[in-house]
Design a protein around this motif. Structure first.
Motif, PDB file in Angstrom:
ATOM      1  N   ASN A 246     -10.955  17.945   7.430  1.00 38.73           N
ATOM      2  CA  ASN A 246      -9.570  18.175   7.816  1.00 38.73           C
ATOM      3  C   ASN A 246      -8.826  18.805   6.644  1.00 38.73           C
ATOM      4  N   GLU A 268      -9.262  27.386   3.583  1.00 34.76           N
ATOM      5  CA  GLU A 268      -8.981  27.248   5.017  1.00 34.76           C
ATOM      6  C   GLU A 268     -10.111  27.846   5.853  1.00 34.76           C
ATOM      7  N   THR A 274      -6.693  24.036  11.028  1.00 32.98           N
ATOM      8  CA  THR A 274      -6.526  22.603  10.717  1.00 32.98           C
ATOM      9  C   THR A 274      -7.713  22.073   9.914  1.00 32.98           C
TER      10      THR A 274
END
Length: 283
Positions: A246, A268, A274
């Motif tokens: 996460n 990312e 997310t």
């Protein structure tokens, strides 16, 4: 031997020449560089060794600052003074006209890759098309000129400082400025003065290095420029196995540590913002 050395590349050496020289000197094969400099250019060339070769893409992505000198009224096939002259004309431009043309390129623009470059099209380097006199459609890249300022003008010779994004060809920028002015322009000198955090004041010549007069930037020291977090029980196994986790950070990169020991750099995950994925596993 895992680290970085900031080399001040001398004129007429290729970036590969520098890597090969240091490969022999340090007697190690895991060595590379982060951002090619043409033989004509001098200045900051970041050399990566050992585990730091995994950082090459990251280092290459840093903004770069240059001091460039161009000659107005001259065009060559390579866009620099080493090439074959294709046109030459007298120039009668004032400071304001030159300044306006230089400032025109501030910001983002689509820059055509020069044909005398190692960029590949259909598996073949562009300079091979040029040498074989073969036609090819030159690719374009979106680049960003973040800062640009004229330092001095002496008749048709203009020197300026420029800060650019990854992938920007300064000789192409100069060619574009010359075309915008209508008289042409060619690069006659180029100094890379900064790349990311590293300045030419932090660099060392090959002579400095072989006489042991240089600073070796260790991996842990370099990683201090990035935000960091400690791994915990909730993510330890995932991070150590290089799994998706996460995303709990807003920065582009985050270094995870276990105590003082860096474990991985995460970024990312493009398919799901997310989540975060490993950019580099360190241990």
């Amino acid at each position: 031997m895992d680290g970085i050395i900031i080399v001040n590349k001398e004129k007429d050496k290729t970036s590969r020449d520098v890597v090969n020289y240091l490969n022999d000197f340090f007697e190690m094969t895991k060595i590379g560089h982060a951002g090619t400099l043409d033989p004509l250019a001098t200045g900051v060339l970041i050399i990566t060794l050992g585990k730091c070769t995994k950082l090459t893409d990251l280092l290459t992505g840093h903004d770069k600052e240059y001091i460039a000198t161009m000659k107005l009224g001259l065009r060559t096939d390579t866009y620099d003074i080493t090439g074959k002259i294709t046109s030459q004309e007298d120039v009668n431009l004032n400071f304001d006209e030159i300044k306006q043309s230089v400032n025109h390129f501030l910001g983002e623009y689509e820059q055509e890759v020069p044909i005398y470059s190692a960029v590949k099209v259909n598996g073949k380097k562009l300079y091979e098309y040029a040498r074989n006199n073969e036609s090819v459609e030159l690719p374009k890249r979106l680049v960003k000129i973040k800062e640009i300022e004229i330092i001095k003008i002496e008749e048709e010779i203009v020197t300026f400082r420029v800060l650019v994004s990854k992938g920007t060809y300064i000789r192409s920028l100069i060619n574009d400025i010359g075309n915008y002015l209508g008289c042409g322009a060619t690069m006659i000198e180029l100094i890379r003065t900064k790349q990311g955090e590293y300045s030419i004041n932090d660099s060392y010549t090959l002579k400095d290095i072989v006489t042991n007069n240089y600073k070796f930037i260790e991996l842990n020291e370099y990683l201090k420029i990035f935000p960091s977090q400690q791994i915990d029980e909730s993510n330890e196994k995932l991070i150590k196995n290089g799994a998706l986790i996460n995303k709990t950070f807003d920065d582009k990169y985050l270094v995870y540590y276990e105590g003082d020991k860096p474990i991985a750099i995460y970024q990312e995950y493009i398919k799901d913002n997310t989540k975060a994925k490993p950019f580099m596993m360190i241990n």
